[in-house]
Each structure stands twice: as structure tokens, then as C-alpha cells.
Write an enzyme that holds these catalytic residues in place. Structure first.
Site, PDB file in Angstrom:
ATOM      1  N   LYS A  53       0.811  -1.294   0.097  1.00  0.00           N
ATOM      2  CA  LYS A  53      -0.114  -0.079  -0.157  1.00  0.00           C
ATOM      3  C   LYS A  53       0.874   1.097  -0.068  1.00  0.00           C
ATOM      4  CE  LYS A  53      -4.369  -1.228   2.287  1.00  0.00           C
ATOM      5  NZ  LYS A  53      -4.684  -1.903   3.620  1.00  0.00           N
ATOM      6  N   HIS A  78       0.203   6.483   2.914  1.00  0.00           N
ATOM      7  CA  HIS A  78      -0.678   7.611   3.021  1.00  0.00           C
ATOM      8  C   HIS A  78      -0.858   8.403   4.275  1.00  0.00           C
ATOM      9  CE1 HIS A  78      -3.779   5.326   4.746  1.00  0.00           C
ATOM     10  NE2 HIS A  78      -3.482   4.047   4.312  1.00  0.00           N
ATOM     11  N   HIS A 106      -0.963   7.297   7.945  1.00  0.00           N
ATOM     12  CA  HIS A 106       0.144   6.827   8.973  1.00  0.00           C
ATOM     13  C   HIS A 106       1.128   7.926   9.256  1.00  0.00           C
ATOM     14  CE1 HIS A 106      -0.632   2.590   7.650  1.00  0.00           C
ATOM     15  NE2 HIS A 106      -0.094   2.433   8.783  1.00  0.00           N
TER      16      HIS A 106
HETATM   17  N1  ARG Z   1       0.204  -2.088  10.326  1.00  0.00           N
HETATM   18  C1  ARG Z   1      -0.995  -1.587  11.378  1.00  0.00           C
HETATM   19  C2  ARG Z   1      -1.953  -0.523  10.996  1.00  0.00           C
HETATM   20  O1  ARG Z   1      -1.503   0.176   9.725  1.00  0.00           O
HETATM   21  C3  ARG Z   1      -0.427  -0.971  12.404  1.00  0.00           C
HETATM   22  C4  ARG Z   1       0.507  -1.735  13.459  1.00  0.00           C
HETATM   23  C5  ARG Z   1       0.849  -1.313  14.703  1.00  0.00           C
HETATM   24  N2  ARG Z   1       1.508  -2.001  15.454  1.00  0.00           N
HETATM   25  C6  ARG Z   1       1.376  -3.154  16.097  1.00  0.00           C
HETATM   26  N3  ARG Z   1       2.138  -3.836  16.922  1.00  0.00           N
HETATM   27  N4  ARG Z   1       0.134  -3.546  16.079  1.00  0.00           N
HETATM   28  O2  ARG Z   1      -2.983  -0.269  11.265  1.00  0.00           O
END
Ligand code: ARG
Length: 568
Positions: free
Chosen positions: A129, A132, A135
Site C-alpha cells: 500500500k 498515505h 500513517h
Molecule cells: N499496520 C498496522 C496498521 O496500519 C499498525 C501496526 C501497529 N503495531 C502493532 N504492533 N500492532 O493499522
């Protein structure tokens, strides 16, 4: 803290003299800095003492005042229940400036974190992805916190917990095999991957054999099939290459990119442990940890087909981090939408008997980012990509520079520093949980409380210092004793406390606010005081104040990730 400590000592001595007993231990913490200077530079409220001393608060204040008598560092007076302190301004100016300048860029830092490790899970983007705006907060808050902890002596482990696991990757490979090619993806980058994924969804609505194909490919990834893995690795490489461009522009690095898939072989032991501890219960064929005693829905660990989940991976990740890094703190900088997930995660770990969870683990959550009055959603196609946003910010900054200061050297570089600085500043301007609505004209306004405004103040200090570079007289601090100058000094004095609070609350905006206050106080000073005059000793002192201001702004902004051009 020097003056807080000094004043606490004065109070403690007076307390003993007046009441023949030790002052409360939290005397230091009780000292306030009134926003209105006519009520003192520091103040000591006596309400809380009334009970132990069996006396009215205003009487206590009076008695303390009497006991203090004459003191060459402060004068005191009472106002109701408050004992107000007015500092010896010359000594105050001298000490604040000395402290800033002698610490050579580390004013506000400390060694309090020495020997301790803080893991910070931030940015944590998803593979295939594009990066964007969803994040951006995690990225900027997490990066600021990682600098902040390091500044306070912590050993920091910056972790990008990549979203690199899930059935969607099977579909993506299927789509790639059907309609994609290396050339196409090479050219179109991550966007081409997302497009393939969208196409897969559209076509699978007409032809549901496609879903089976997706599942097959996912199964192949799970089984470690060579082709599947190599395509998947390729997708990952591509995404990271793109993301790293953004990280480079923002000056961000990571110590670990161990994402969800990294935990594939680390979950079974955790599942076994849950089983042994009697925490796994069956529910409709799936396996869950019951959290009804905590008023939460159960935490899903294994689906009925044996597949693991996001939470299973996070459990394994938490224990892995504990074992690998022996952290004293583990932060998760993730949007508040995942509040429940982290509450569940922490609750399960506690049920497993890990007693460090409450003290050491924290979900550092934050609100949503909107764009010029519109809510953003990936689904409605209303997406803002971070590289576009950064680009646009730099372009807009360039336009403004062309208009305001067309002959400036290194225009491109300055535009980059200002544009990106403006963006970061806006994102870190309010407490985390507040939703952000991003507007260009607000972010890039040179006069409001913005990044460019603070950067401009820094450049202003630089130019004053340059103009006065011929002055080498000994500074006369009595030139820094008027009310307006005092406001600058007090703002500088507060900086180390802002840094400590920002770390304690995991709130970078406290630093943003402090540097804004410093900039405002200095600009007012700049307009109302002549810095360079025939009185060289006075000028020398005012130049030192400018230098201290410049250094603290630089320290503060660099903690946020914002650069400081010398001219703009
Ligand atoms: N990749 C996830 C998202 O975009 C966030 C991950 C955050 N870290 C974790 N250890 N869960 O929503």
C-alpha cells in the site's frame, strides 16, 4: 530546575523556622510559575498545608514570608494563600543563559534513562500500500518520541511493525501472475500493486474462482513455496523502497523492520503457553481468551481454520521484544481506533502472569487527520499520499519564499526545510488525541503559531548575532532585567521541564508549545528592545540572550524533526 530547587530550599528553611518541623516532601513539586508575572515569578500555594499545621492558608503564607526575611536571590510577598517569589533578575538572567550556553545543544537533556531501553513501535506501514496520510501521525509522533527518549539517555529501539501478513497477499500474487509483470510494477511502483489488487476485487465479483486462486497463493506463502515467497519478498522490497524515500525526507530511521510475518514461527510457543495456563477457550470452533471479567469482548487467538490473527502476532511480538530487548518501556504509537486491540493485548498478557505490563506497556494513541475540512478514507478513494503531501508542502514553501525573499541563498534547501517543517509542526501541535484538520494556509502561515514562524525566529536570532559579531565586551546582565526580557528568560527556563513532561506523558506537542512560547516572547522582545546599541556591555548581554534563544529553538525543533535554516 535550579530556581525551583533554590526556592524549595528557602521554603524548607523558613518552614522549619516558623513551624519547628520539616516541610512536606513534595515542597519542590508544589512550586508554581504564575502565568501573570505580577503574581511573582514563582509561587507557593499554602492550601494543602492548612491541615497539618492547623492554621489558615493565608496565615501560613504570612508566617513563611516573615521567616524568610531578607534574601539576596528572591524577594517575597503574600497574596492570600500564596507566597509569591520575585527572583533577583540579574542572577536569573545570568544563570539561565549560562546553563543554556554551557550545555552546548543538550539543554534539557539528561541521563535519567541511562541503562534503560524503550521500544517504540511506530509508523508500522502495510505492504503493497502506498504510504498515505493515515500513517503520518504515527510516523511523526513516534519519531519525535524516539528522539526525546534518546535525549533523556534512554536506549531506543525503533520498530516498524510491518503489516506484511494476511490473505490479501495471496490475492495480490494471483493478480500479479494473471495481469502483472515485473516491468509494469517496476514502472508503476507500489501504486501498480494497489491497482492490481483493486482489479482483482472487481474481477472476482464476476468470477469467484479467482478467490480460490487467491487462497491457493496464500496457502503457498504459508507453506513457504519458493515462488510465492520470492514474489512476496519483491512486493515488500518495493514498498519499503518507496517508504524509505519518505523516511529519508523526514530524517527517520528504524532499528527493526520485523513485521507481522516475522512472528510466523514464534506464535506456537505463545499459543502453547496460553493453553498451559488454561486461558484458551473454544468458541464456535475458534480459540479465544475470555476477557468478560474486564468487560471486553474475547481476544481471538486462532480462527476455526487454525489461522492466527493480528492479536496473536502482537502477543508473540510483545514477548519477543521483552526477551530480546529487555525493555523498561514498550510504546505502541497507533491510532485510537485500535484502542480495544491494545487493551485486549495488555489484558491477555496480564492474565498470562506478566506483571510488568501495566507499568511498561503503553498504547500511545492519537486522533484522525483530516484534510482541508474533509475526512479521509481509503475506501472512498479520497486518499492523500505522503510523498505528494511532502512535495506539495515544499512547492508551496518555495512559492512563499519567492515572494518574501527571492534572493535568498539555497532557496531549494530552505523551501524543503520550511515546507516539511510546517507539516511536522502542524501534526505535532496539539495533544495527540485531538483530531487534526490540515489546511495549507494555516500550516504555512509565517505569522501564526506555525513551524515557519518559529523557524523564522531562529533565523532572526542568527541574523542579529551576525550583526553583533564585532562586539566582544563582557555582558552586563542588568540589561536583561526588564519585564519583556524576563518573559524570554522564563520561557527558556521552562524548556527542560517541557521536555520532561513531554516524555512523561508521551506528548511531543508540549515541546511544540514551549518553542512557540519562546519564539513569541523573543519576537516581542525583538520589537520592543534595541539589541545593538552603543552600550557594548548591554549589547553583549542581549546578544547572549539571542544566542540562547537560538540554541533552545534549535534543540526543540530538532527533537520534533524540524530543521532550522539560518536564513529565510
Ligand atoms: N499496520 C498496522 C496498521 O496500519 C499498525 C501496526 C501497529 N503495531 C502493532 N504492533 N500492532 O493499522
Amino acid at each position: 530546575m535550579l530556581w525551583h530547587e533554590r526556592i524549595a530550599d528557602i521554603i524548607k528553611n523558613a518552614y522549619f523556622k516558623a513551624f519547628n518541623q520539616e516541610a512536606p516532601e513534595e515542597t519542590l513539586q508544589m512550586i508554581e510559575q504564575p502565568p501573570d508575572s505580577s503574581l511573582g515569578d514563582f509561587a507557593f500555594p499554602c492550601f494543602r498545608l492548612a491541615k497539618t499545621l492547623h492554621n489558615a492558608p493565608n496565615k501560613i503564607a504570612e508566617k513563611l514570608n516573615e521567616a524568610i526575611g531578607e534574601n539576596n536571590m528572591v524577594t517575597t510577598e503574600t497574596k492570600g494563600a500564596y507566597l509569591n517569589f520575585f527572583v533577583n533578575r540579574k542572577a536569573f538572567a545570568n544563570s539561565v543563559i549560562d546553563e543554556v550556553i554551557s550545555s552546548k545543544g543538550s539543554y534539557g537533556s539528561s541521563k535519567e534513562g541511562e541503562g534503560k531501553t524503550c521500544c517504540i513501535d511506530f509508523s508500522s506501514i502495510n505492504i503493497a500500500k502506498r504510504f498515505h496520510i493515515g500513517h503520518i501521525s504515527s510516523t511523526l509522533i513516534g519519531a519525535a518520541l524516539s528522539r526525546l527518549y534518546a535525549f533523556k539517555g534512554w536506549n531506543v529501539v525503533r520498530i516498524n511493525h510491518l503489516g506484511d501478513w494476511g490473505t490479501q497477499f495471496g490475492k495480490m500474487i494471483a493478480a500479479y501472475k494473471l495481469w502483472g509483470s515485473k516491468e509494469m510494477v517496476e514502472e508503476g511502483g507500489v501504486q501498480a500493486l494497489s491497482d492490481l489488487y483493486v482489479r482483482f476485487h472487481e474481477e472476482s465479483e464476476k468470477d469467484n474462482s479467482l478467490d480460490d486462486l487467491g487462497r491457493e497463493w496464500f496457502k503457498k506463502i504459508e507453506d513457504g513455496d519458493e515462488e510465492a515467497l520470492s514474489i512476496f519478498e519483491y512486493f515488500k522490497e518495493l514498498t519499503l523502497k518507496d517508504a524509505k524515500k519518505v523516511y529519508d525526507r523526514l530524517g527517520i530511521e528504524f532499528d527493526s523492520y520485523a513485521g507481522e510475518s516475522f512472528y510466523n514461527d514464534k506464535m506456537q510457543p505463545v499459543i502453547d503457553e496460553l493453553q498451559e495456563k488454561g486461558l484458551l477457550v473454544e468458541s464456535d470452533g475458534a480459540w479465544v481468551v475470555d476477557l468478560s471479567d474486564e468487560n471486553m469482548p474475547p481476544c481471538l487467538i486462532l480462527k476455526s481454520d487454525g489461522a492466527t490473527l493480528y492479536a496473536t502476532r502482537d502477543l508473540a511480538a510483545a514477548l519477543y521484544r521483552k526477551k530480546t530487548y529487555d525493555f523498561s518501556k514498550c510504546l505502541y504509537v497507533v491510532a485510537y481506533e485500535q484502542d480495544l486491540h491494545f487493551r485486549q493485548l495488555f489484558a491477555v498478557l496480564k492474565k498470562m502472569g506478566y506483571d510488568w505490563v501495566d507499568e511498561q506497556m503503553e498504547h500511545v494513541s492519537f486522533g484522525m487527520v483530516g484534510y482541508e475540512g474533509e475526512a479521509l478514507s481509503t475506501r472512498r478513494g479520497n486518499v492523500i499520499y505522503l510523498d505528494d503531501l511532502l512535495q506539495k508542502s515544499v512547492e508551496k514553501a518555495l512559492e512563499i519564499l519567492e515572494e518574501k525573499n527571492p534572493n535568498i541563498e539555497d532557496k531549494q534547501l530552505v523551501a524543503k526545510q520550511v515546507g516539511i517543517g510546517a507539516l511536522i509542526f502542524t501534526m505535532l501541535q496539539n495533544n495527540r488525541i485531538k483530531d487534526i484538520d490540515f489546511w495549507w494556509d494555516r500550516a504555512l502561515n509565517f505569522d501564526g503559531e506555525t513551524g515557519p514562524y518559529v523557524q523564522y525566529t531562529y533565523a532572526r536570532c542568527s541574523s542579529v548575532i551576525e550583526k553583533g559579531s564585532h562586539i566582544d565586551a563582557a555582558p552586563d546582565y542588568s540589561a536583561l532585567c526588564d519585564d519583556i526580557t524576563m518573559e524570554v528568560l522564563k520561557a527558556l527556563y521552562r524548556f527542560p521541564m517541557a521536555v520532561s513532561d513531554a516524555l512523561f506523558r508521551n506528548e511531543p506537542y508540549l515541546i511544540t508549545r514551549c518553542v512557540t512560547d519562546i519564539a513569541k516572547a523573543y519576537n516581542r522582545y525583538y520589537y520592543e528592545q534595541r539589541i545593538l546599541t552603543d552600550d557594548y556591555s548591554a549589547s553583549a548581554a542581549r546578544l547572549l540572550l539571542s544566542r540562547a534563544t537560538k540554541e533552545v529553538i534549535q534543540t526543540g525543533l530538532s527533537l520534533l524533526g524540524i530543521e532550522t535554516p539560518e536564513k529565510m
